[in-house]
Design a protein around this motif. Structure first.
Motif, PDB file in Angstrom:
ATOM      1  N   ASP A   1       0.855  -1.182   0.000  1.00 16.35           N
ATOM      2  CA  ASP A   1       0.000   0.000   0.000  1.00 16.35           C
ATOM      3  C   ASP A   1       0.895   1.237   0.000  1.00 16.35           C
ATOM      4  O   ASP A   1       1.602   1.502   0.980  1.00 16.35           O
ATOM      5  CB  ASP A   1      -0.923  -0.021   1.222  1.00 16.35           C
ATOM      6  CG  ASP A   1      -2.019   1.032   1.152  1.00 16.35           C
ATOM      7  OD1 ASP A   1      -2.381   1.459   0.030  1.00 16.35           O
ATOM      8  OD2 ASP A   1      -2.529   1.420   2.218  1.00 16.35           O
TER       9      ASP A   1
ATOM     10  N   CYS B   1       0.575   4.779   2.629  1.00 17.12           N
ATOM     11  CA  CYS B   1      -0.376   4.095   3.514  1.00 17.12           C
ATOM     12  C   CYS B   1      -0.796   4.905   4.735  1.00 17.12           C
ATOM     13  O   CYS B   1      -1.829   4.612   5.333  1.00 17.12           O
ATOM     14  CB  CYS B   1       0.183   2.754   3.961  1.00 17.12           C
ATOM     15  SG  CYS B   1       1.650   2.874   5.016  1.00 17.12           S
TER      16      CYS B   1
ATOM     17  N   THR C   1      -1.380   6.011   8.391  1.00 17.99           N
ATOM     18  CA  THR C   1      -1.504   5.194   9.605  1.00 17.99           C
ATOM     19  C   THR C   1      -2.503   4.052   9.449  1.00 17.99           C
ATOM     20  O   THR C   1      -2.709   3.283  10.377  1.00 17.99           O
ATOM     21  CB  THR C   1      -1.949   6.067  10.801  1.00 17.99           C
ATOM     22  OG1 THR C   1      -3.199   6.676  10.480  1.00 17.99           O
ATOM     23  CG2 THR C   1      -0.910   7.129  11.123  1.00 17.99           C
ATOM     24  N   ARG C   2      -3.125   3.958   8.243  1.00 19.94           N
ATOM     25  CA  ARG C   2      -4.130   2.908   8.017  1.00 19.94           C
ATOM     26  C   ARG C   2      -3.834   2.162   6.710  1.00 19.94           C
ATOM     27  O   ARG C   2      -4.496   2.369   5.697  1.00 19.94           O
ATOM     28  CB  ARG C   2      -5.521   3.510   7.931  1.00 19.94           C
ATOM     29  CG  ARG C   2      -6.004   4.143   9.215  1.00 19.94           C
ATOM     30  CD  ARG C   2      -7.380   4.725   9.048  1.00 19.94           C
ATOM     31  NE  ARG C   2      -7.626   4.980   7.621  1.00 19.94           N
ATOM     32  CZ  ARG C   2      -8.763   5.366   7.099  1.00 19.94           C
ATOM     33  NH1 ARG C   2      -9.777   5.574   7.849  1.00 19.94           N
ATOM     34  NH2 ARG C   2      -8.898   5.580   5.818  1.00 19.94           N
ATOM     35  N   PRO C   3      -2.849   1.292   6.701  1.00 17.27           N
ATOM     36  CA  PRO C   3      -2.568   0.536   5.475  1.00 17.27           C
ATOM     37  C   PRO C   3      -3.756  -0.336   5.084  1.00 17.27           C
ATOM     38  O   PRO C   3      -4.463  -0.858   5.946  1.00 17.27           O
ATOM     39  CB  PRO C   3      -1.345  -0.304   5.839  1.00 17.27           C
ATOM     40  CG  PRO C   3      -1.330  -0.343   7.318  1.00 17.27           C
ATOM     41  CD  PRO C   3      -2.000   0.903   7.811  1.00 17.27           C
ATOM     42  N   ARG C   4      -3.967  -0.447   3.789  1.00 19.38           N
ATOM     43  CA  ARG C   4      -5.111  -1.219   3.281  1.00 19.38           C
ATOM     44  C   ARG C   4      -4.623  -2.414   2.472  1.00 19.38           C
ATOM     45  O   ARG C   4      -3.574  -2.362   1.849  1.00 19.38           O
ATOM     46  CB  ARG C   4      -5.989  -0.326   2.411  1.00 19.38           C
ATOM     47  CG  ARG C   4      -6.533   0.855   3.193  1.00 19.38           C
ATOM     48  CD  ARG C   4      -7.362   1.733   2.314  1.00 19.38           C
ATOM     49  NE  ARG C   4      -7.528   3.046   2.921  1.00 19.38           N
ATOM     50  CZ  ARG C   4      -8.259   4.000   2.408  1.00 19.38           C
ATOM     51  NH1 ARG C   4      -8.910   3.827   1.278  1.00 19.38           N
ATOM     52  NH2 ARG C   4      -8.362   5.162   3.008  1.00 19.38           N
TER      53      ARG C   4
ATOM     54  N   LEU D   1       5.578   2.716   9.913  1.00 21.70           N
ATOM     55  CA  LEU D   1       4.731   2.314  11.037  1.00 21.70           C
ATOM     56  C   LEU D   1       5.367   1.129  11.746  1.00 21.70           C
ATOM     57  O   LEU D   1       6.220   0.432  11.190  1.00 21.70           O
ATOM     58  CB  LEU D   1       3.340   1.912  10.529  1.00 21.70           C
ATOM     59  CG  LEU D   1       2.524   2.986   9.823  1.00 21.70           C
ATOM     60  CD1 LEU D   1       1.245   2.381   9.257  1.00 21.70           C
ATOM     61  CD2 LEU D   1       2.203   4.121  10.775  1.00 21.70           C
TER      62      LEU D   1
ATOM     63  N   SER E   1       6.354  -2.048   7.369  1.00 18.62           N
ATOM     64  CA  SER E   1       6.316  -0.718   6.773  1.00 18.62           C
ATOM     65  C   SER E   1       7.734  -0.212   6.568  1.00 18.62           C
ATOM     66  O   SER E   1       8.622  -0.522   7.358  1.00 18.62           O
ATOM     67  CB  SER E   1       5.549   0.226   7.715  1.00 18.62           C
ATOM     68  OG  SER E   1       5.580   1.539   7.246  1.00 18.62           O
TER      69      SER E   1
END
Length: 134
Positions: free
Chosen positions: A9, A12, A14-17, A33, A41
């Motif tokens: 991702d 990304c 703070t919210r990788p998908r 992260l 990350s």
């Protein structure tokens, strides 16, 4: 075709998908992260630096609300020429994707007002932009 069961991702935050629900998720952003059992990350500014992963490593790559922020043209450090960060990034995506892998990119498209309202949207994507790369 056996694709790697890995997903990257881009941008990304703070919210990788993981839209393809791969077994292993990786992310790239300006700040890395904390890693978990199924997530890793790396920090990189992929608008100016290569994606910090090996060739053919991912079965899929995503970029949610990210590509519109990548400049199309920047001066080289010596100021004597220009470089094309968006083209360079797309070449990097091709490099890290395994053959047959998929890129999912979500951006506010031209001519929607959302494409222009945010002044950090410097790279306007159209419904035909992908044709340049296919």
């Amino acid at each position: 075709m056996n694709l790697p069961d890995t997903h990257l991702d881009l941008g990304c935050g703070t919210r990788p998908r993981n839209p393809y629900e791969r077994a292993r998720l990786y992310g790239v952003d300006i700040r890395a992260l904390e890693a978990t059992e199924n997530f890793e990350s790396r920090a990189a500014n992929v608008a100016i630096d290569p994606i910090p992963f090996a060739d053919d490593q991912f079965g899929s790559v995503s970029a949610f609300d990210f590509l519109e922020h990548v400049p199309r043209v920047l001066p080289t450090p010596d100021g004597r020429s220009t470089r094309l960060p968006f083209i360079e990034l797309m070449n990097e995506v091709w490099r890290v994707l395994a053959p047959g892998g998929r890129l999912l990119a979500v951006t506010p498209p031209f001519p929607q007002p959302e494409a222009f309202v945010d002044p950090t949207h410097v790279n306007i994507i159209t419904d035909h932009t992908h044709l340049y790369f296919c």
